[in-house]
Design an enzyme around this catalytic site. Structure first.
Site, PDB file in Angstrom:
ATOM      1  N   GLU A   1      -5.011  -3.399  -2.232  1.00  0.00           N
ATOM      2  CA  GLU A   1      -6.324  -3.518  -1.753  1.00  0.00           C
ATOM      3  C   GLU A   1      -6.512  -2.211  -1.054  1.00  0.00           C
ATOM      4  O   GLU A   1      -8.488  -2.378  -0.785  1.00  0.00           O
ATOM      5  CB  GLU A   1      -7.244  -4.519  -1.260  1.00  0.00           C
ATOM      6  CG  GLU A   1      -6.898  -5.047   0.102  1.00  0.00           C
ATOM      7  CD  GLU A   1      -5.944  -5.391  -0.294  1.00  0.00           C
ATOM      8  OE1 GLU A   1      -4.479  -5.707  -0.629  1.00  0.00           O
ATOM      9  OE2 GLU A   1      -5.892  -7.252   1.578  1.00  0.00           O
ATOM     10  N   ARG A   2      -5.533  -1.670  -0.209  1.00  0.00           N
ATOM     11  CA  ARG A   2      -6.234  -0.680   0.607  1.00  0.00           C
ATOM     12  C   ARG A   2      -5.880   0.902  -0.046  1.00  0.00           C
ATOM     13  O   ARG A   2      -6.840   1.643   0.553  1.00  0.00           O
ATOM     14  CB  ARG A   2      -5.057  -0.482   1.754  1.00  0.00           C
ATOM     15  CG  ARG A   2      -5.424  -1.208   2.768  1.00  0.00           C
ATOM     16  CD  ARG A   2      -4.272  -1.437   3.913  1.00  0.00           C
ATOM     17  NE  ARG A   2      -3.868  -2.671   3.981  1.00  0.00           N
ATOM     18  CZ  ARG A   2      -2.972  -3.088   4.671  1.00  0.00           C
ATOM     19  NH1 ARG A   2      -2.219  -1.727   4.964  1.00  0.00           N
ATOM     20  NH2 ARG A   2      -2.667  -4.085   5.395  1.00  0.00           N
TER      21      ARG A   2
ATOM     22  N   LYS B   1      -1.538  -6.843  -9.376  1.00  0.00           N
ATOM     23  CA  LYS B   1      -1.990  -6.995  -7.703  1.00  0.00           C
ATOM     24  C   LYS B   1      -1.786  -6.145  -7.081  1.00  0.00           C
ATOM     25  O   LYS B   1      -0.834  -6.422  -6.432  1.00  0.00           O
ATOM     26  CB  LYS B   1      -2.206  -8.687  -7.320  1.00  0.00           C
ATOM     27  CG  LYS B   1      -3.459  -8.967  -7.057  1.00  0.00           C
ATOM     28  CD  LYS B   1      -3.862  -8.138  -5.225  1.00  0.00           C
ATOM     29  CE  LYS B   1      -3.081  -8.309  -4.189  1.00  0.00           C
ATOM     30  NZ  LYS B   1      -3.523  -7.300  -3.485  1.00  0.00           N
TER      31      LYS B   1
ATOM     32  N   PHE C   1       0.895  -1.169  -0.386  1.00  0.00           N
ATOM     33  CA  PHE C   1      -0.057  -0.190   0.012  1.00  0.00           C
ATOM     34  C   PHE C   1       0.468   1.437  -0.293  1.00  0.00           C
ATOM     35  O   PHE C   1       0.139   2.437  -0.506  1.00  0.00           O
ATOM     36  CB  PHE C   1      -1.398  -0.302   0.773  1.00  0.00           C
ATOM     37  CG  PHE C   1      -0.448   0.393   2.940  1.00  0.00           C
ATOM     38  CD1 PHE C   1      -0.332   1.909   2.924  1.00  0.00           C
ATOM     39  CD2 PHE C   1       0.228  -0.732   3.523  1.00  0.00           C
ATOM     40  CE1 PHE C   1       0.210   1.968   3.676  1.00  0.00           C
ATOM     41  CE2 PHE C   1       1.597  -0.086   4.456  1.00  0.00           C
ATOM     42  CZ  PHE C   1       0.728   0.740   5.013  1.00  0.00           C
TER      43      PHE C   1
ATOM     44  N   SER D   1       5.400  -7.282   3.373  1.00  0.00           N
ATOM     45  CA  SER D   1       5.930  -7.266   4.414  1.00  0.00           C
ATOM     46  C   SER D   1       7.135  -8.866   4.013  1.00  0.00           C
ATOM     47  O   SER D   1       6.346  -8.872   3.686  1.00  0.00           O
ATOM     48  CB  SER D   1       4.701  -6.919   5.489  1.00  0.00           C
ATOM     49  OG  SER D   1       4.134  -8.412   5.414  1.00  0.00           O
TER      50      SER D   1
ATOM     51  N   GLU E   1       9.832  -4.329  12.341  1.00  0.00           N
ATOM     52  CA  GLU E   1       9.091  -3.078  11.782  1.00  0.00           C
ATOM     53  C   GLU E   1       8.108  -2.564  12.328  1.00  0.00           C
ATOM     54  O   GLU E   1       7.699  -3.563  12.639  1.00  0.00           O
ATOM     55  CB  GLU E   1       9.348  -3.520  10.582  1.00  0.00           C
ATOM     56  CG  GLU E   1       8.891  -2.350   9.802  1.00  0.00           C
ATOM     57  CD  GLU E   1       8.548  -3.215   7.795  1.00  0.00           C
ATOM     58  OE1 GLU E   1       8.097  -4.218   8.438  1.00  0.00           O
ATOM     59  OE2 GLU E   1       9.464  -2.227   7.262  1.00  0.00           O
TER      60      GLU E   1
ATOM     61  N   CYS F   1       9.464   1.494   3.590  1.00  0.00           N
ATOM     62  CA  CYS F   1      10.683   1.275   3.546  1.00  0.00           C
ATOM     63  C   CYS F   1      12.466   1.488   3.773  1.00  0.00           C
ATOM     64  O   CYS F   1      13.165   0.468   4.395  1.00  0.00           O
ATOM     65  CB  CYS F   1      10.925  -0.525   2.107  1.00  0.00           C
ATOM     66  SG  CYS F   1      11.183   0.131   1.055  1.00  0.00           S
TER      67      CYS F   1
HETATM   68  P1  NAD Z   1       1.430  -6.694   2.994  1.00  0.00           P
HETATM   69  O1  NAD Z   1       2.642  -7.949   3.177  1.00  0.00           O
HETATM   70  O2  NAD Z   1       0.661  -6.576   3.861  1.00  0.00           O
HETATM   71  O3  NAD Z   1       1.323  -6.570   1.481  1.00  0.00           O
HETATM   72  C1  NAD Z   1       1.617  -6.503   0.724  1.00  0.00           C
HETATM   73  C2  NAD Z   1       0.741  -7.170  -0.861  1.00  0.00           C
HETATM   74  O4  NAD Z   1       0.674  -9.033  -0.345  1.00  0.00           O
HETATM   75  C3  NAD Z   1      -0.611  -6.537  -0.856  1.00  0.00           C
HETATM   76  O5  NAD Z   1      -1.029  -6.415  -2.154  1.00  0.00           O
HETATM   77  C4  NAD Z   1      -1.570  -7.771   0.148  1.00  0.00           C
HETATM   78  O6  NAD Z   1      -2.630  -7.593  -0.672  1.00  0.00           O
HETATM   79  C5  NAD Z   1      -0.854  -8.994  -0.084  1.00  0.00           C
HETATM   80  N1  NAD Z   1      -0.885 -10.136   0.930  1.00  0.00           N
HETATM   81  C6  NAD Z   1      -1.286  -9.616   2.280  1.00  0.00           C
HETATM   82  N2  NAD Z   1      -1.218 -10.262   2.212  1.00  0.00           N
HETATM   83  C7  NAD Z   1      -1.283 -11.802   1.754  1.00  0.00           C
HETATM   84  C8  NAD Z   1      -1.410 -12.194   2.501  1.00  0.00           C
HETATM   85  N3  NAD Z   1      -1.430 -13.841   3.308  1.00  0.00           N
HETATM   86  N4  NAD Z   1      -0.665 -13.524   1.141  1.00  0.00           N
HETATM   87  C9  NAD Z   1      -1.303 -13.223  -0.074  1.00  0.00           C
HETATM   88  N5  NAD Z   1      -0.783 -11.737   0.178  1.00  0.00           N
HETATM   89  C10 NAD Z   1      -1.045 -11.220   1.148  1.00  0.00           C
HETATM   90  O7  NAD Z   1       2.356  -5.023   3.714  1.00  0.00           O
HETATM   91  P2  NAD Z   1       1.688  -4.150   3.274  1.00  0.00           P
HETATM   92  O8  NAD Z   1       1.384  -3.567   4.917  1.00  0.00           O
HETATM   93  O9  NAD Z   1       1.018  -3.458   1.892  1.00  0.00           O
HETATM   94  O10 NAD Z   1       2.929  -2.926   2.717  1.00  0.00           O
HETATM   95  C11 NAD Z   1       4.134  -2.664   4.040  1.00  0.00           C
HETATM   96  C12 NAD Z   1       4.824  -3.554   4.594  1.00  0.00           C
HETATM   97  O11 NAD Z   1       5.574  -3.256   2.407  1.00  0.00           O
HETATM   98  C13 NAD Z   1       6.638  -2.793   4.925  1.00  0.00           C
HETATM   99  O12 NAD Z   1       6.503  -4.373   6.057  1.00  0.00           O
HETATM  100  C14 NAD Z   1       7.547  -2.399   4.139  1.00  0.00           C
HETATM  101  O13 NAD Z   1       8.697  -2.839   4.181  1.00  0.00           O
HETATM  102  C15 NAD Z   1       7.241  -3.067   2.865  1.00  0.00           C
HETATM  103  N6  NAD Z   1       8.236  -2.635   2.170  1.00  0.00           N
HETATM  104  C16 NAD Z   1       9.104  -3.102   1.364  1.00  0.00           C
HETATM  105  C17 NAD Z   1       9.677  -2.341   0.214  1.00  0.00           C
HETATM  106  C18 NAD Z   1      10.741  -2.939   0.228  1.00  0.00           C
HETATM  107  O14 NAD Z   1      10.899  -2.596  -1.149  1.00  0.00           O
HETATM  108  N7  NAD Z   1      11.830  -4.123   0.123  1.00  0.00           N
HETATM  109  C19 NAD Z   1       9.127  -1.390  -0.449  1.00  0.00           C
HETATM  110  C20 NAD Z   1       7.556  -0.942   0.631  1.00  0.00           C
HETATM  111  C21 NAD Z   1       6.884  -1.617   1.710  1.00  0.00           C
END
Ligand code: NAD
Length: 494
Positions: free
Chosen positions: A175-176, A172, A148, A225, A379, A280
């Site tokens: 969804e937020r 994909k 998101f 994450s 984190e 991140c």
């Molecule tokens: P998230 O892991 O909750 O979601 C990321 C994606 O995965 C979304 O599209 C979500 O719909 C999907 N998802 C969520 N739960 C899932 C599941 N159980 N099974 C399959 N797919 C699932 O992350 P977020 O809260 O949207 O974003 C924040 C996180 O992203 C933080 O941890 C941040 O550090 C990380 N991030 C990392 C980078 C990087 O380059 N390393 C860049 C941006 C964000």
């Protein structure tokens, strides 16, 4: 209430078995609902991408490049509109939203140079009369799953290079804040991208699992994450796909006693609290060496007092709300527990009052944080900055290298020799020297180490060309014209 549709083969589809709410984090009100894709719907998008692949693969590099040159102009022209969409669903201030579009544009510009990126190699006469050359061919349908916190930039990290390399994509997004991806798909179409090359499906685990399990998806790029990144990596690689899964972070900024304190304090405040810490590459820990904290902490505190937090659409705001009410509660719980873990709460963001009903929280500064505490280990992904005091550079380095995450890090010093040593031995994928958020420019690649990346390819830039292509090596021998003449039927060629 507007329904945010999928984009499949150029068609907007908002019919779904279920819908998810999309809030405005600044008001706490639901503003849209988003169609959540079933397995069948996701498979339709994959089928559209698969059907478009032969045509897109055959499209000349010049025509492909044209799409990116036009897209660049469109993104620039439509930046105010797209920024407003990002702010309304994510909450970040408009200048931050425009900033992420500008960073995403670097990936579009990189993709426009595909003529140079897709050149193979050639060696003549490797054996008598034998030559070898290599070509880079697309991998096929790419699944792109994004978080998101950067609803424009992170999708562009993936789709620009993947499409430039001749692949087709199923994106994909989170969804937020899903609207930005639909807007980007519209701009791609306007720029001349044929239908089916970029498809967008919204959804949760169901849609993601369909992408991971489909035999027609050949590569998966994920950013999110760490627990989800790890599971995506396992499932997609078990299914035989190439996968890059970027995870979470806990970025350390080491400050040495010789650092410029004003420079370090400005950097710490903007890198820790910008975008409400939902980056991140946010700085979450300052490693203060040899008593520098006694000067640095008051300098940070002084700056925090001037920080304007409010609705992201207000030009005066420097920081907006968090993404959800749960995120705010989570962040608050870390601050609540900090003192019991041995920290000193210098600024408590929970105390700041807001008139808006949105998911606002003030920024927090916690000094004397202990390495074994949750505030240090986890984190938090919010506006909380921890200060860990250490006596020596070596102690600080040991701390950074022992952490489970290794995304980005930075050092603030005037000593070039120490900065060089830091660069040499620190275990992180991206390093800043007097630069707090060292997100590489688009002509380099982005990625962390340790639990910040599962897989071996970094994202965007040169490593994305490697990730989104398969190389093919051709060894050829031709009959020697001196000894093997063929009658081509015209004089002089007998
Ligand atoms: P998230 O892991 O909750 O979601 C990321 C994606 O995965 C979304 O599209 C979500 O719909 C999907 N998802 C969520 N739960 C899932 C599941 N159980 N099974 C399959 N797919 C699932 O992350 P977020 O809260 O949207 O974003 C924040 C996180 O992203 C933080 O941890 C941040 O550090 C990380 N991030 C990392 C980078 C990087 O380059 N390393 C860049 C941006 C964000």
């Amino acid at each position: 209430m507007a329904r945010i549709p999928h984009v499949i083969n150029g068609e907007k589809i908002d019919a779904a078995e279920s819908y998810g709410p999309v809030f405005n984090p600044a008001t706490g009100e639901q503003q849209h609902e988003v169609a959540l894709a079933s397995t069948e719907r996701t498979n339709e998008a994959i089928a559209a991408a698969k059907a478009a692949l032969p045509m897109w693969r055959k499209t000349s590099l010049t025509k492909r490049a044209d799409v990116f040159f036009t897209l660049r102009q469109l993104l620039k022209q439509r930046t105010p509109e797209l920024s407003a969409i990002v702010t309304s669903e994510h909450g970040k201030v408009l200048s931050d939203a425009a900033g992420e579009i500008a960073r995403g544009l670097e990936n579009v510009e990189f993709a426009a140079g595909l003529m140079h990126l897709l050149k193979g190699e050639r060696a003549e006469q490797v054996s008598t009369g034998v030559d070898v050359h290599s070509v880079k061919q697309p991998v096929g349908v790419v699944g792109a799953i994004t978080p998101f916190n950067f609803p424009v930039m992170v999708p562009l990290w993936m789709v620009a290079s993947a499409i430039a390399c001749g692949n087709t994509v199923v994106l994909k997004p989170s969804e937020r804040d899903p609207s930005a991806s639909v807007f980007i798909a519209d701009l791609f179409r306007e720029a001349g991208l044929p239908d089916g090359v970029l498809n967008v499906v919204h959804g949760d685990k169901t849609a993601v699992d369909a992408i991971l399990d489909s035999p027609d998806v050949k590569a998966v790029s994920f950013v999110g994450s760490t627990p989800i990144a790890r599971s995506i990596y396992q499932r997609a690689s078990e299914n035989g796909k190439r996968v890059q899964a970027l995870g979470g972070a806990k970025n350390h900024m080491m400050v040495l006693p010789d650092a410029d304190i004003n420079m370090a304090a400005d950097a710490a405040v903007s890198a820790a609290y910008g975008s409400a810490g939902e980056r991140c590459m946010a700085v979450s820990v300052v490693v203060a060496v040899g008593g520098v904290a006694d000067r640095l902490v008051p300098a940070i505190e002084e700056r925090i007092a001037k920080l304007v937090i409010g609705d992201g659409t207000d030009p005066a705001s420097e920081m907006g709300p968090l993404i959800t009410a749960e995120a705010r509660e989570r962040v608050a719980s870390y601050v609540a527990g900090a003192e019991a873990e041995g920290g000193t709460v210098v600024v408590d963001g929970r105390e700041q009052q807001f008139t808006e009903n949105g998911y606002f929280i003030g920024v927090s500064l916690i000094d004397n944080v202990k390495p074994e505490s949750k505030v240090y280990q986890d984190e938090i992904f919010g506006p909380v900055l921890a200060i860990v005091r250490v006596d020596t550079y070596e102690e600080g380095m040991e701390l950074i290298n022992s952490h489970q995450y290794g995304n980005g890090t930075a050092i603030f010093t005037r000593d070039g020799g120490v900065a060089r040593q830091f660069e040499f031995e620190v275990e992180a994928g991206m390093v800043g020297v007097n630069v707090p958020i060292p997100v590489p420019v688009g002509s380099f690649s982005f990625g962390g180490w340790k639990n910040s990346l599962f897989g071996d390819s970094h994202i965007y830039g040169p490593e994305s060309v490697h990730f989104y292509t398969r190389s093919k090596v051709v060894t050829s021998r031709w009959p020697d014209p001196a000894t093997s003449k063929v009658d081509l039927g015209f004089p002089g060629n007998e």
